[in-house]
Design a protein around this motif. Structure first.
Motif: not given
Length: 342
Positions: A163-177
């Motif tokens: 993905n080009a970029a993650t949104p603000p506040g994106f966390t390691d756990a969110m990369t999974v979920h």
């Protein structure tokens, strides 16, 4: 649902009118056939009114239960954030309404098990989970090749998810979920096996990664049949959105995800385009998914990935987050698969 209702246009209540919910409202209203948007629900009353404006007969609501109780609502599409899914699903069960629920089914396996138990008490499936890659033309072709045994037994899968970029506040756990969950479902679907263990490796981080976020990551799945699947997650690659999968089989390999659209030779250069985001990349898959859900609901049926698939994905996500934190191989804990989902 009565025979008359099955033949009529399906009245759908769309719960949640954010990016995905509003896009599904547009899809039902303008793209697919056999359904109409009967109600839209959002805690922001003005947002609900704005989405409903211009759609004949569409009622804006702030309460999901009130929308589902309307006599012109025959089915529910849930597009709220994950923590709100369980309550909406249980309310839909109370009305006997078929549901298309955007992923995740629930944010954790404990909540998914409560939904699973409630659906079992009904004695029939009502829920389809929105794992849209199962409706993508390339993934469907790959699934067909593997199911036919065209290249012998499948030994490994190689996924990429950029993905080009993650949104603000994106966390390691969110990369999974939020991201890896798609590879989790695709792996289970393509191989027709449960994932039994997860390991997460962290190479040197890109300079584009926000502080505190490990990016890229390499994730390894093991299956019950001994196959392996790896996923390159690179969510701040900077150049666009790329998803692909290669199946490594005994007698050959099959790969999807290399299509770059129109290939141009001009002005001393050659090349194509990279899709900017997931909505554009999987637009046809979303259309096909919703159309098939509507067609099935009008027949009084539920097809596609269901509550068991949502629960299994949640269980693998839980193991994946633990594997991120520990660096260890983490086993996936699943209950025995109930008869309703076999």
């Amino acid at each position: 649902m009565s025979q008359q209702a099955r033949q009529a246009v399906l009245g759908v209540a769309v719960i949640g009118t954010g990016r995905m919910g509003a896009d599904h409202v547009r899809r039902i209203n303008d793209v697919i056939s056999g359904a109409r948007v009967a109600a839209v629900v959002d805690i922001d009353a003005d947002r609900a009114k704005g989405v409903a404006a211009g759609i004949e007969g569409c009622v804006p609501c702030t309460d999901p239960a009130a929308a589902m109780a309307r006599p012109d609502v025959d089915a529910v599409l849930i597009a709220t954030p994950g923590p709100a899914h369980e309550a909406a699903l249980l309310t839909a069960f109370g009305h006997g309404l078929p549901v298309l629920c955007e992923k995740p089914l629930t944010p954790d396996p404990a909540a998914a098990l409560r939904v699973l138990a409630a659906e079992q008490r009904l004695g029939r499936r009502l829920v389809q989970v929105g794992f849209m890659r199962r409706y993508d033309a390339d993934y469907l072709r790959l699934k067909s090749l593997l199911a036919q045994g065209a290249y012998g037994r499948t030994l490994m899968l190689r996924h990429k998810h950029r993905n080009a970029a993650t949104p603000p506040g994106f966390t390691d756990a969110m990369t999974v979920h939020d991201s890896l969950v798609h590879e989790i479902d695709v792996t289970r679907w393509l191989l027709e096996e449960e994932i039994t263990a997860v390991r997460v490796l962290r190479p040197v981080a890109t300079g584009r990664a926000p502080e505190g976020l490990s990016d890229p990551q390499l994730v390894l799945f093991e299956t019950a049949a001994g196959q392996l699947a790896d996923t390159e997650l690179f969510l701040n690659c900077g150049f666009g959105y790329q998803v692909g999968c290669e199946a490594v089989c005994e007698d050959g390999t099959a790969r999807i995800g290399d299509d770059h659209g129109v290939f141009v030779n001009a002005a001393g250069r050659w090349g194509g385009e990279i899709t900017p985001g997931f909505v554009e990349r999987f637009e046809d898959a979303y259309d096909r998914q919703v159309q098939r859900w509507v067609d099935a609901a009008r027949r009084g049926e539920v097809r596609g990935p269901g509550v068991w698939d949502g629960y299994a994905a949640a269980a693998v996500c839980e193991a994946g987050v633990r594997a991120q934190a520990t660096g260890e191989r983490v086993a996936v804990e699943l209950i025995e698969r109930p008869a309703l989902y076999r």
